[in-house]
Scaffold this active site. Structure first.
Site, PDB file in Angstrom:
ATOM      1  N   TYR A 142     -69.044 100.716  -9.054  1.00 18.64           N
ATOM      2  CA  TYR A 142     -68.056  99.849  -8.410  1.00 18.64           C
ATOM      3  C   TYR A 142     -68.086  98.513  -9.124  1.00 18.64           C
ATOM      4  CZ  TYR A 142     -65.697  96.976  -4.864  1.00 18.64           C
ATOM      5  OH  TYR A 142     -64.841  96.124  -4.206  1.00 18.64           O
ATOM      6  N   ASP A 237     -71.738  94.918 -16.399  1.00 14.89           N
ATOM      7  CA  ASP A 237     -71.471  94.343 -15.078  1.00 14.89           C
ATOM      8  C   ASP A 237     -72.813  94.086 -14.395  1.00 14.89           C
ATOM      9  OD1 ASP A 237     -69.460  95.330 -12.158  1.00 14.89           O
ATOM     10  OD2 ASP A 237     -70.910  93.713 -12.508  1.00 14.89           O
ATOM     11  N   LYS A 265     -72.792  87.003  -7.031  1.00  6.67           N
ATOM     12  CA  LYS A 265     -73.889  87.104  -6.050  1.00  6.67           C
ATOM     13  C   LYS A 265     -74.953  86.020  -6.238  1.00  6.67           C
ATOM     14  CE  LYS A 265     -72.989  92.048  -5.529  1.00  6.67           C
ATOM     15  NZ  LYS A 265     -72.658  92.373  -4.124  1.00  6.67           N
TER      16      LYS A 265
HETATM   17  P1  KE4 Z   1     -67.143  90.999  -5.234  1.00  7.59           P
HETATM   18  O1  KE4 Z   1     -65.677  90.979  -5.594  1.00  7.59           O
HETATM   19  O2  KE4 Z   1     -67.413  91.764  -3.968  1.00  7.59           O
HETATM   20  O3  KE4 Z   1     -67.775  89.619  -5.253  1.00  7.59           O
HETATM   21  O4  KE4 Z   1     -67.922  91.798  -6.430  1.00  7.59           O
HETATM   22  C1  KE4 Z   1     -67.503  93.105  -6.755  1.00  7.59           C
HETATM   23  C2  KE4 Z   1     -68.653  93.816  -7.436  1.00  7.59           C
HETATM   24  C3  KE4 Z   1     -68.600  93.990  -8.821  1.00  7.59           C
HETATM   25  N1  KE4 Z   1     -69.603  94.592  -9.494  1.00  7.59           N
HETATM   26  C4  KE4 Z   1     -70.700  95.043  -8.833  1.00  7.59           C
HETATM   27  C5  KE4 Z   1     -71.795  95.706  -9.620  1.00  7.59           C
HETATM   28  C6  KE4 Z   1     -70.819  94.886  -7.424  1.00  7.59           C
HETATM   29  O5  KE4 Z   1     -71.921  95.348  -6.789  1.00  7.59           O
HETATM   30  C7  KE4 Z   1     -69.773  94.276  -6.710  1.00  7.59           C
HETATM   31  C8  KE4 Z   1     -69.808  94.117  -5.202  1.00  7.59           C
HETATM   32  N2  KE4 Z   1     -70.796  94.872  -4.531  1.00  7.59           N
HETATM   33  C9  KE4 Z   1     -70.504  95.239  -3.156  1.00  7.59           C
HETATM   34  C10 KE4 Z   1     -71.714  96.003  -2.623  1.00  7.59           C
HETATM   35  N3  KE4 Z   1     -71.774  97.316  -3.143  1.00  7.59           N
HETATM   36  C11 KE4 Z   1     -70.170  94.066  -2.306  1.00  7.59           C
HETATM   37  C12 KE4 Z   1     -70.163  94.355  -0.823  1.00  7.59           C
HETATM   38  C13 KE4 Z   1     -68.762  94.508  -0.283  1.00  7.59           C
HETATM   39  O6  KE4 Z   1     -67.877  95.054  -0.967  1.00  7.59           O
HETATM   40  O7  KE4 Z   1     -68.564  94.058   0.867  1.00  7.59           O
END
Ligand code: KE4
Length: 438
Positions: A142, A237, A265
């Site tokens: 993701y 990523d 994060k």
């Molecule tokens: P955000 O757009 O949520 O800040 O980041 C997206 C993203 C991109 N790349 C990686 C490796 C990530 O883990 C994420 C976001 N992770 C999720 C948890 N699996 C955020 C939690 C959520 O979607 O509420």
């Protein structure tokens, strides 16, 4: 009715699923998501004053635990001078310099407001830099919710992607190729066939979004070799792994040298930040220097920058990561021991202070093996753990995290809570897995 149930009832009227991000709705585990009132160190309290040991930590940012005094102090000092200006600030430069000095492969970078913005921008940049359109991602990964990344593998041998969400046009999805994670041969075969049309490959060097799956050497090396050979860019990523396993990227531990890296994060210490960066010749394509447009009203906002600076400052303290490793190993060993004692199909995939408990008979090395996990068993275990006061991510396919505030006492308390949760899960199995109401 608890206060969380009351609030959730109201929230569902105005927010889809009652939440601001889907996973928080507890869809995969059932029950009402506790509304969180406050956090301190390794603990959080919900609005009914139930307390939990927090292993979600806002899905990764709080590696220092909640309410870190140094983070709060700097963020509040900066906030008092103004929340945002839409102008460059010194604190923004400070955080940028800290990231550049921590990542040998990041010469220049741009701040954005989320991980999604970071990966979306990095892909646009890779397409512009190479003049190509196709991108490669891996099943189970993701990278945020940009259209090009909400794509799954087309059926059969088709290499083009199909939308993984309504609203994503086929025309966009078909430009995204998808391969199994950890499959070096599949990477070789794809690049042999169409490597010269691929703008970039985006990979989580350690995956956290199918649950934790550690990449194997040959796979990562092959992605790097093939992208280099065919003139495609490699985007690492590290939105989840950046500053998680070491002061910098897990790419440093794995010997990976990507062209671009995305972050989020931890670099915001709990406030909205993302970033993408890489070699100077690539980054100079970004406006206003170059022709690739990307912008953001609150990008680099000083309060989030301050939270990031204070966080990274503290992470630089020697022994931070060896202590995190020792505590995480101790917890993982305690949980594995309980899994064995109760004869549960429990496997822990762990990289430093991020890990996943898979209820699976077999090793989990990619999405197809992860999805075979017993999600019904996870669902029951999750509810037992919540009752014990363990706040875990409400999905078998998420990572959970430790912070520097998960000290020996917290780890011992948590281990006992995990053991009791697993014992009751075993009992549930022995009773024939009756329908469990959360
Ligand atoms: P955000 O757009 O949520 O800040 O980041 C997206 C993203 C991109 N790349 C990686 C490796 C990530 O883990 C994420 C976001 N992770 C999720 C948890 N699996 C955020 C939690 C959520 O979607 O509420």
């Amino acid at each position: 009715m608890s206060r969380s149930e009351e609030l959730y009832k109201k929230a569902k009227h105005i927010f889809p699923g009652g939440v601001s991000s889907p996973v928080r709705a507890f869809g995969a585990v059932g029950g009402t998501p506790p509304f969180i009132d406050r956090g301190d160190g390794a603990r959080i309290w919900d609005v009914d004053q139930n307390d939990y040991i927090d292993f979600v930590l806002s899905y990764g940012p709080h590696i220092l635990g909640h309410n870190d005094p140094d983070v709060l102090s700097l963020a509040c000092d900066v906030a008092r001078k103004g929340l945002s200006f839409g102008a460059p600030t010194e604190i923004e430069l400070q955080l940028g310099e800290m990231i550049v000095s921590a990542f040998p492969c990041i010469e220049r970078l741009r701040f954005v407001n989320s991980g999604t913005e970071a990966t979306m921008s990095a892909i646009r940049l890779a397409r512009a830099f190479t003049g190509r359109v196709k991108i490669l991602k891996f099943e189970g990964a993701y990278h945020g919710h940009a259209d090009s990344l909400l794509v799954k593998a087309g059926s059969g041998g088709a290499t083009f992607g199909v939308p993984d969400s309504e609203g994503v046009p086929d025309a966009i999805a078909r430009e995204t190729l998808t391969l199994p994670y950890n499959d070096a041969q599949a990477v070789r075969d794809l690049f042999d066939r169409e490597g010269d049309s691929i703008a970039c490959a985006i990979v989580e060097p350690v995956s956290g979004n199918m649950g934790v799956v550690v990449s194997d050497d040959e796979f990562l090396r092959e992605v790097r070799t093939q992208t280099e050979r065919h003139g495609a860019l490699l985007i690492a990523d590290e939105i989840m792994t950046g500053f998680r396993q070491t002061y910098g990227g897990v790419q440093i531990l794995l010997g990976l040298e990507p062209d671009l890296t995305t972050l989020g994060k931890i670099i915001g210490g709990g406030l909205p930040v993302g970033a993408y960066g890489g070699t100077g010749d690539i980054m100079k394509k970004i406006a206003p220097e170059g022709p690739v447009y990307q912008a953001g009203t609150l990008s680099g906002n000083p309060v989030a920058m301050a939270s990031g600076v204070a966080t990274l400052r503290k992470l630089k303290t020697p022994a931070t990561y060896s202590i995190l490793e020792e505590k995480s190993r101790k917890l993982a060993d305690g949980i594995s021991g309980a899994g064995r004692a109760y004869g549960l199909p429990l496997r822990i995939n762990r990289m430093g202070s991020m890990m996943t408990l898979f209820f699976s008979e077999n090793p989990v090395t990619d999405w197809s093996s992860a999805r075979k996990a017993d999600t019904a068993l996870f669902r029951h275990f999750f509810q037992e753990a919540l009752k014990e006061g363990l706040y875990l991510p409400p999905s078998q396919f998420e990572a959970f995290f430790l912070s520097t505030r998960h000290d020996d006492a917290i780890v011992s308390e948590a281990t006992e809570k995990f053991q009791r949760s697993l014992a009751r899960t075993r009992d549930w199995i022995d009773r024939g897995r009756p329908e469990s109401r959360p």
